[in-house]
Motif scaffolding. Structure first.
Motif, PDB file in Angstrom:
ATOM      1  N   PRO A 214       2.570  -4.513   3.953  1.00  0.00           N
ATOM      2  CA  PRO A 214       1.851  -5.741   3.794  1.00  0.00           C
ATOM      3  C   PRO A 214       0.436  -5.607   3.867  1.00  0.00           C
ATOM      4  O   PRO A 214      -0.176  -4.899   4.179  1.00  0.00           O
ATOM      5  CB  PRO A 214       2.202  -6.796   4.992  1.00  0.00           C
ATOM      6  N   GLY A 215      -0.264  -6.560   3.135  1.00  0.00           N
ATOM      7  CA  GLY A 215      -1.741  -6.839   2.931  1.00  0.00           C
ATOM      8  C   GLY A 215      -2.170  -6.002   1.693  1.00  0.00           C
ATOM      9  O   GLY A 215      -1.387  -5.479   0.753  1.00  0.00           O
ATOM     10  N   MET A 216      -3.428  -6.099   1.549  1.00  0.00           N
ATOM     11  CA  MET A 216      -4.322  -5.584   0.432  1.00  0.00           C
ATOM     12  C   MET A 216      -4.593  -3.971   0.847  1.00  0.00           C
ATOM     13  O   MET A 216      -5.148  -3.788   1.877  1.00  0.00           O
ATOM     14  CB  MET A 216      -5.496  -6.217  -0.051  1.00  0.00           C
ATOM     15  N   HIS A 217      -4.486  -3.242  -0.317  1.00  0.00           N
ATOM     16  CA  HIS A 217      -4.941  -1.801  -0.004  1.00  0.00           C
ATOM     17  C   HIS A 217      -5.727  -1.397  -1.199  1.00  0.00           C
ATOM     18  O   HIS A 217      -5.806  -1.570  -2.183  1.00  0.00           O
ATOM     19  CB  HIS A 217      -3.394  -0.945   0.185  1.00  0.00           C
ATOM     20  N   THR A 218      -6.830  -0.864  -0.574  1.00  0.00           N
ATOM     21  CA  THR A 218      -8.051  -0.247  -1.424  1.00  0.00           C
ATOM     22  C   THR A 218      -7.399   0.982  -2.185  1.00  0.00           C
ATOM     23  O   THR A 218      -6.566   1.698  -1.874  1.00  0.00           O
ATOM     24  CB  THR A 218      -9.137  -0.245  -0.863  1.00  0.00           C
ATOM     25  N   PHE A 219      -7.925   1.077  -3.453  1.00  0.00           N
ATOM     26  CA  PHE A 219      -7.509   2.191  -4.165  1.00  0.00           C
ATOM     27  C   PHE A 219      -8.903   2.563  -5.134  1.00  0.00           C
ATOM     28  O   PHE A 219      -9.885   1.618  -5.361  1.00  0.00           O
ATOM     29  CB  PHE A 219      -6.188   2.039  -5.057  1.00  0.00           C
ATOM     30  N   ARG A 220      -8.942   3.788  -5.583  1.00  0.00           N
ATOM     31  CA  ARG A 220      -9.874   4.156  -6.366  1.00  0.00           C
ATOM     32  C   ARG A 220      -9.510   4.807  -7.448  1.00  0.00           C
ATOM     33  O   ARG A 220      -8.300   5.579  -7.438  1.00  0.00           O
ATOM     34  CB  ARG A 220     -10.678   5.225  -5.728  1.00  0.00           C
TER      35      ARG A 220
END
Lengths: 544, 130
Positions: A214-220
């Motif tokens: 769950p939750g927001m995951h950062t990506f690049r």
């Protein structure tokens, strides 16, 4: 007993995505990739497509009023995953924008069905779904029941044994839209802009049959494509176990300074975290470098995470050589849009690659600056995660923290990070006889009886040299100590003393307690039996 | 390499005894083969736009190509082009046809790269002339 259906899971080929999906993409699932323009939807879809498509598992990429195909091909081939060898072999593009324009959405559905029949693709991508929605609602003359069209599309695609991805633009009313009910998976991408930093985030809003993270995951988005940072924190379920195991079989790591090891009650146990707090120039980085250099001397690789200095100024010459010799890994970053997850990911990769046992984060102040502003609110929480992940891996982590030159209160860190570390060393400047001197003390050492003395130290060519306990003064940590009568300086707690070298001599040579110390020698000896001076090269030191 | 492939395809399509009519028909035939490969990938509109641009650029060297009405409907454009080519001498028509198709593929390659252009057009050159 009937056998349950086993759903085959496809590795997405996007670093970090399988972990946040809870284990890859379910075969024959219908997935939505949604997000505003520029959020990386098409890139994500292409990356998955190029990773999964093979001649046996062909992919079909259908464009309906999405990004113009010419542009899409032009820009997507900038990514290293774009393999033009696969085009027209295992990947086919189908631009249906003209069909849509001339004959409407029903015609598009007919064409898609024809394609499914003709080529039986195992992977189907439709770009874009929201455009379809909008146009259908606004088409004059032709009344289209959106619910039935999207439902048809969904059923058509999932019924054809194809793993399908619909790419959509917005998710405003997603909860109301029938396609969101039909879909098995829902990936939402967004860009959050805060001040002058931009951070990309991905969220698995739905993934049937799997425990998505769950939750927001950062990506690049890098030249290699999308990289998601969330996997390292995902695996923290085993932290406590790993750490408890670590405690049972504890290894003490030397700090590279025998005096300091003794002050700590026997070095820093593996898996422990330490905070070294002090004002600018007090020698925090030197202490940290010595910690890493000692590791190398004992055959333990280390990783240095640096934030504020330029690489050339990073550390001493000796440290530079160790980095060059690849005995110490260096993560030096000056970008200002990092997420903690990204640092954790890079750190974990480096730790695994180098089989590192020691990590230095120099400094938390620089770290906080490097983290994108939108993450600063959660900095403390994220730091806790970081420490937990590292400690779960049995890695000892030393973090430095800049203390403001404020002498009226005794603070260890501006982040409240004091409570989350196992050990704390504080360094301070004090003024005695019109000279600035450095002192340090061990404030905390979890589960151990550590030295409670305030010791003077110098920094010379040989590094940090820890001297005597500062006697004859009170209020040292205020920065402006006041002289105190010698009688009051006698140590009344021999157990808390720091071994023979930190002896009880008074500063002015008067030793009223000499006789008393002679009496407590057995106690000191016992204390040394309990906490022997660590000798890392000799192997493990029992701490039980 | 690609320009040579275009010429070869045009020669094959024009037959053994070419005249201006055969050469212009060959240009359209090869063009339609190219379009057929590209329309599924970049869409009819994408192909149409590129072709019109190629036509404008080529007419700088072959001024008489300006007679092709660029406002013509996409379906009517090939016929308009064929008529224009056929009105010229055979050698000139052949040269203009090859230049136009070369220009078109160059434009495509400038947008999506040589490798991908080659990959997409590969079947055009291998299709045998009926």
């Amino acid at each position: 007993m009937k056998n349950k259906i086993a759903i085959n899971s496809l590795a997405s080929g996007v670093p970090g995505l399988d972990e946040i999906l809870g284990g890859g993409l379910p075969e024959y699932s219908l997935n939505l990739i949604v997000g505003p323009p520029g959020s990386g939807k098409t890139t994500l879809a292409h990356q998955i497509m190029f990773a999964l498509a093979t001649p046996e598992r062909p992919a079909l990429f259908i464009s309906i009023l999405g990004e113009p195909s010419l542009k899409m091909l032009r820009y997507q081939q900038q990514f290293s995953f774009f393999d033009d060898e696969k085009i027209n072999r295992s990947i086919r593009f189908l631009d249906l924008s003209s069909d849509f324009e001339s004959a409407g959405l029903n015609q598009v559905l007919v064409r898609i069905r024809q394609e499914l029949v003709a080529s039986s693709p195992a992977l189907v991508f439709v770009d874009s779904f929201r455009a379809v929605n909008w146009a259908a609602q606004n088409q004059s003359g032709e009344v289209i029941d959106m619910q039935s069209v999207t439902q048809k599309l969904g059923i058509l695609l999932s019924g054809w044994q194809a793993t399908t991805f619909l790419i959509g633009k917005e998710i405003d009313e997603y909860s109301l839209h029938p396609i969101f009910t039909i879909a098995d998976g829902l990936l939402s991408l967004e860009q959050s802009v805060y001040r002058n930093s931009m951070v990309r985030k991905i969220q698995v809003m739905k993934m049937r049959g799997q425990a998505a993270l769950p939750g927001m995951h950062t990506f690049r988005i890098t030249p290699e494509g999308i990289k998601i940072f969330g996997a390292a924190l995902a695996s923290d379920g085993g932290i406590r176990v790993a750490r408890d195991n670590g405690r049972r079989d504890q290894v003490n790591l030397s700090m590279g300074n025998p005096e300091l090891d003794t002050m700590l009650g026997g070095g820093l146990p593996a898996g422990f975290s330490m905070l070294v707090a002090g004002p600018s120039g007090s020698g925090k980085s030197i202490l940290a470098s010595e910690f890493l250099a000692e590791g190398v001397r004992c055959g333990e690789a280390g990783v240095m995470v640096a934030f504020e200095q330029t690489p050339s100024q990073l550390h001493s010459l000796a440290m530079d050589e160790l980095v060059r010799a690849e005995k110490i890994g260096l993560i030096n970053t000056r970008t200002l849009d990092l997420s903690i997850e990204e640092i954790v990911q890079r750190l974990i990769e480096m730790i695994d690659k180098m089989k590192a046992r020691r990590v230095v984060i120099d400094s938390l102040s620089g770290f906080e600056l490097a983290v994108a502003p939108c993450f600063r609110e959660d900095f403390r929480e994220s730091l806790f995660h970081l420490v937990a992940v590292l400690s779960g891996r049995g890695v000892a982590v030393l973090m430095t923290s800049e203390l403001e030159d404020r002498y009226t209160d005794l603070r260890f860190s501006p982040y409240g990070s004091a409570f989350l570390t196992d050990a704390i060393i504080v360094q301070r400047y004090i003024e005695i006889d019109s000279r600035l001197k450095r002192v340090m003390a061990v404030i905390k050492m979890r589960g151990r009886n550590h030295c409670n003395e305030i010791r003077e130290y110098d920094i010379g060519d040989g590094g940090i040299h820890i001297g005597e306990r500062v006697l004859g003064y009170a209020g040292l940590f205020s920065g402006r100590p006041t002289p105190q009568p010698p009688a009051a300086t006698v140590d009344e707690q021999p157990l808390a003393r720091c071994g023979p070298s930190g002896g009880p001599t008074l500063r002015n040579g008067v030793t009223p307690a000499d006789a008393m110390w002679a009496g407590v020698t057995p106690t000191v000896a016992k204390w040394h039996r309990i906490y022997p001076t660590p000798n890392c090269c000799a192997g493990r030191t029992s701490n039980s | 390499m690609r320009h040579q492939q275009i010429k070869n395809a045009l020669v094959r399509a024009a037959g053994d005894e070419p005249d201006a009519g055969a050469v212009s028909a060959a240009a359209i035939e090869v063009w339609l083969r190219i379009a057929a490969r590209l329309i599924p990938v970049i869409g009819a509109q994408g192909v149409d736009v590129l072709f019109r641009r190629a036509l404008v650029l080529t007419s700088r060297s072959f001024v008489w190509l300006a007679a092709v009405n660029n406002d013509e409907d996409a379906d009517a454009l090939p016929e308009s082009l064929r008529r224009c080519l056929a009105s010229q001498e055979m050698a000139l028509a052949a040269e203009a046809g090859a230049a136009l198709l070369s220009r078109f593929t160059d434009l495509l390659a400038s947008l999506i790269g040589e490798a991908l252009t080659e990959r997409l057009l590969e079947p055009v050159w291998t299709v045998p002339t009926p």
